[in-house]
Write an enzyme that holds these catalytic residues in place. Sequence first.
Site, PDB file in Angstrom:
ATOM      1  CD  GLU A   1       1.446   6.863   5.626  1.00  0.00           C
ATOM      2  OE1 GLU A   1       2.621   6.790   6.021  1.00  0.00           O
ATOM      3  OE2 GLU A   1       0.975   7.844   5.013  1.00  0.00           O
TER       4      GLU A   1
ATOM      5  N   GLY B   1       0.796  -1.217   0.000  1.00  0.00           N
ATOM      6  CA  GLY B   1       0.000   0.000   0.000  1.00  0.00           C
ATOM      7  C   GLY B   1       0.829   1.268   0.000  1.00  0.00           C
ATOM      8  CG  HIS B   2      -1.186   4.879   0.790  1.00  0.00           C
ATOM      9  ND1 HIS B   2      -0.848   5.651   1.882  1.00  0.00           N
ATOM     10  CD2 HIS B   2      -2.380   4.306   1.095  1.00  0.00           C
ATOM     11  CE1 HIS B   2      -1.777   5.558   2.804  1.00  0.00           C
ATOM     12  NE2 HIS B   2      -2.730   4.751   2.357  1.00  0.00           N
ATOM     13  CG  ASP B   3       2.416   7.340   1.515  1.00  0.00           C
ATOM     14  OD1 ASP B   3       3.173   8.095   0.891  1.00  0.00           O
ATOM     15  OD2 ASP B   3       1.176   7.417   1.452  1.00  0.00           O
TER      16      ASP B   3
END
Length: 220
Positions: A168, A148-150
């Site tokens: 995250e 997932g993102h980041d």
Amino acid sequence: MTAPQQVVVVGASGFGRECLDVLEAMSAAGVEIDVLGVVDDAPSEVNLERLAARGVSCLGTVSQWLGSESAEADKRYVLGIGDPSVRRRLVERLDDVGVLPFTALHPNATVGARAVLGDGVVVCAGATISTNVRLGRHVHVNPNATIGHDAKLGDYVSVNPGAVISGEVTIGDGTLVGANATILQGLDVGREAVIGAGSVVTRHVPSAVVVKGVPGAWAQ
């Protein structure tokens, strides 16, 4: 016209041959790659037969390859070794003699904007890497895994098939995330942990533990 990049796969077993799949798909998609063959210190007879059946040469042991012309500075390698600790030892050995890694990205994988992939990363078919993800050196992202993102993954992390790492998340060096495991949003996982297959991680995970179950638990 630029000459094709010559690449050797280190490891003749299952993931080594999956790395061959990635490289062959890249070549079919127009990436200039010439796969020289596979090296392995102790290949099984059945894996040698599997390589021969697909027309891939076994170039001998790692030491034999390093002592040959095939390991000159313009040749690259991909680590087809699933175990993060074994990958680390091999990289230290290869770094010492100046052989450089190759980053292998299957054309059927999805990589979002501003993602950074470290040297020697392998991303298999169907994997999804979202925006602003950072992968360290020699991270393996197996088929149909999602990051997932980041998210930030350290060096030598293995993400096994179907695993989901939410946004995250931070994962330390050498950790293995088992098949179909899930790590929930914003959590930290330490170094050299093992997230068992099918586990669901709902809290921060310290280093060097084995996580099992739903919700994931480990011995204190």
